[in-house]
Design a protein around this motif. Structure first.
Motif, PDB file in Angstrom:
ATOM      1  N   THR A   1       0.824  -1.201   0.000  1.00  0.00           N
ATOM      2  CA  THR A   1       0.000   0.000   0.000  1.00  0.00           C
ATOM      3  C   THR A   1       0.860   1.254   0.000  1.00  0.00           C
ATOM      4  OG1 THR A   1      -1.786  -1.131   1.172  1.00  0.00           O
ATOM      5  CG2 THR A   1      -1.777   1.266   1.270  1.00  0.00           C
ATOM      6  N   GLN A   2       1.869   1.249   0.850  1.00  0.00           N
ATOM      7  CA  GLN A   2       2.708   2.438   0.992  1.00  0.00           C
ATOM      8  C   GLN A   2       3.501   2.731  -0.280  1.00  0.00           C
ATOM      9  OE1 GLN A   2       3.111   4.572   3.646  1.00  0.00           O
ATOM     10  NE2 GLN A   2       1.576   3.597   4.917  1.00  0.00           N
ATOM     11  N   LEU A   3       3.868   1.723  -1.040  1.00  0.00           N
ATOM     12  CA  LEU A   3       4.687   1.927  -2.246  1.00  0.00           C
ATOM     13  C   LEU A   3       3.849   1.981  -3.527  1.00  0.00           C
ATOM     14  CD1 LEU A   3       7.805  -0.328  -1.549  1.00  0.00           C
ATOM     15  CD2 LEU A   3       7.531   2.120  -1.160  1.00  0.00           C
ATOM     16  N   ASN A   4       2.539   2.058  -3.387  1.00  0.00           N
ATOM     17  CA  ASN A   4       1.655   2.135  -4.556  1.00  0.00           C
ATOM     18  C   ASN A   4       1.471   3.589  -4.954  1.00  0.00           C
ATOM     19  OD1 ASN A   4      -0.486   2.191  -6.376  1.00  0.00           O
ATOM     20  ND2 ASN A   4      -1.543   0.501  -5.394  1.00  0.00           N
ATOM     21  N   ASN A   5       1.954   3.964  -6.116  1.00  0.00           N
ATOM     22  CA  ASN A   5       1.949   5.376  -6.493  1.00  0.00           C
ATOM     23  C   ASN A   5       0.542   5.950  -6.647  1.00  0.00           C
ATOM     24  OD1 ASN A   5       1.177   5.475  -9.563  1.00  0.00           O
ATOM     25  ND2 ASN A   5       2.645   3.802  -9.381  1.00  0.00           N
ATOM     26  N   THR A   6      -0.448   5.102  -6.863  1.00  0.00           N
ATOM     27  CA  THR A   6      -1.818   5.598  -7.029  1.00  0.00           C
ATOM     28  C   THR A   6      -2.403   6.115  -5.719  1.00  0.00           C
ATOM     29  OG1 THR A   6      -2.838   3.428  -6.685  1.00  0.00           O
ATOM     30  CG2 THR A   6      -2.200   3.990  -8.931  1.00  0.00           C
ATOM     31  N   ASN A   7      -1.739   5.807  -4.598  1.00  0.00           N
ATOM     32  CA  ASN A   7      -2.212   6.280  -3.298  1.00  0.00           C
ATOM     33  C   ASN A   7      -1.662   7.650  -2.922  1.00  0.00           C
ATOM     34  OD1 ASN A   7      -3.758   3.973  -2.783  1.00  0.00           O
ATOM     35  ND2 ASN A   7      -1.998   2.873  -1.965  1.00  0.00           N
ATOM     36  N   TYR A   8      -0.886   8.248  -3.806  1.00  0.00           N
ATOM     37  CA  TYR A   8      -0.278   9.545  -3.514  1.00  0.00           C
ATOM     38  C   TYR A   8      -0.894  10.602  -4.410  1.00  0.00           C
ATOM     39  CZ  TYR A   8       2.874   7.050  -0.539  1.00  0.00           C
ATOM     40  OH  TYR A   8       3.367   6.286   0.481  1.00  0.00           O
ATOM     41  N   ASN A   9      -1.279  11.719  -3.816  1.00  0.00           N
ATOM     42  CA  ASN A   9      -1.994  12.727  -4.583  1.00  0.00           C
ATOM     43  C   ASN A   9      -1.233  14.024  -4.809  1.00  0.00           C
ATOM     44  OD1 ASN A   9      -2.355  12.807  -1.774  1.00  0.00           O
ATOM     45  ND2 ASN A   9      -4.322  13.830  -1.876  1.00  0.00           N
ATOM     46  N   TYR A  10      -0.024  14.140  -4.271  1.00  0.00           N
ATOM     47  CA  TYR A  10       0.799  15.310  -4.549  1.00  0.00           C
ATOM     48  C   TYR A  10       2.185  14.836  -4.993  1.00  0.00           C
ATOM     49  CZ  TYR A  10      -2.811  18.092  -2.357  1.00  0.00           C
ATOM     50  OH  TYR A  10      -4.011  18.686  -2.057  1.00  0.00           O
ATOM     51  N   TRP A  11       2.714  15.505  -6.011  1.00  0.00           N
ATOM     52  CA  TRP A  11       3.979  15.089  -6.615  1.00  0.00           C
ATOM     53  C   TRP A  11       4.885  16.279  -6.863  1.00  0.00           C
ATOM     54  CZ3 TRP A  11       5.154   9.966  -7.513  1.00  0.00           C
ATOM     55  CH2 TRP A  11       4.095   9.056  -7.333  1.00  0.00           C
ATOM     56  N   GLY A  12       6.184  16.037  -6.719  1.00  0.00           N
ATOM     57  CA  GLY A  12       7.161  17.029  -7.106  1.00  0.00           C
ATOM     58  C   GLY A  12       7.458  16.939  -8.588  1.00  0.00           C
ATOM     59  N   GLN A  13       8.372  17.790  -9.038  1.00  0.00           N
ATOM     60  CA  GLN A  13       8.668  17.858 -10.469  1.00  0.00           C
ATOM     61  C   GLN A  13       9.661  16.800 -10.920  1.00  0.00           C
ATOM     62  OE1 GLN A  13      10.046  19.709  -8.201  1.00  0.00           O
ATOM     63  NE2 GLN A  13      12.221  19.838  -8.696  1.00  0.00           N
ATOM     64  N   GLY A  14      10.332  16.181  -9.977  1.00  0.00           N
ATOM     65  CA  GLY A  14      11.283  15.121 -10.293  1.00  0.00           C
ATOM     66  C   GLY A  14      12.715  15.618 -10.350  1.00  0.00           C
TER      67      GLY A  14
END
Length: 129
Positions: free
Chosen positions: A109-122
Motif C-alpha cells: 500500500t505504501q509503495l503504490n503510487n496511485t495512493n499519492y496525490n501530490y507530486w514534485g517535479q522530479g
C-alpha cells in the motif's frame, strides 16, 4: 494543497552515493505519508521508499532494501533519500510524493503510487561508468 520540491539528483559512477531531498510546503498537517518513486524510460513508475508521518515507519522496495535509507526532518518539513552503492539500474527520474489519505501500514500500500496525490517535479539520477 501541498507543494513538493526535490533536489539532489545528478550523474554518478556505480558504487557512488547521492542524497535526495524533498521539502514540503502548504498544508503540512494533512500529509500522512511521504516518499520516493522513480520512473525509467519505457517503464512504469515504481515505489522506492516511503515514510509514514505519524509513526515514521519506513518501507523499501526489494531492489533498494539495504542500500537506500529514507528519513525525515519534521522541523524542516523535509524527507531525504540516502542512496548508497548506486547501480546502473537505479538510473531514473526520481519523484517525491505525498499522500493526504490514510494508508494501511503495508509495503504494497505504501509503495503504490496511485495512493499519492501530490507530486514534485522530479530530479534525475544517472548511474553510469
Amino acid at each position: 494543497q501541498v507543494q513538493l520540491v526535490e533536489s539532489g539528483g545528478g550523474s554518478v559512477q556505480p558504487g557512488s552515493s547521492l542524497r535526495l531531498s524533498c521539502t514540503a510546503s502548504g498544508y503540512i498537517p494533512s500529509i500522512t505519508s511521504m516518499g520516493w518513486f522513480r520512473q525509467a524510460p519505457g517503464k512504469e513508475r515504481e515505489g522506492v521508499s516511503t515514510i509514514s508521518r505519524e509513526r515514521s515507519w519506513t518501507y523499501y522496495s526489494e531492489s533498494v532494501q539495504g542500500r537506500f535509507t529514507v528519513s525525515e526532518d519534521n522541523a524542516k518539513n523535509t524527507v531525504y533519500l540516502q542512496m548508497n552503492d548506486l547501480k546502473p539500474e537505479d538510473t531514473a527520474m526520481y519523484y517525491c510524493a505525498a499522500s493526504t489519505v490514510f494508508l494501511f501500514p503495508t509495503r504494497a500500500t505504501q509503495l503504490n503510487n496511485t495512493n499519492y496525490n501530490y507530486w514534485g517535479q522530479g530530479t534525475q539520477v544517472t548511474v553510469s561508468s
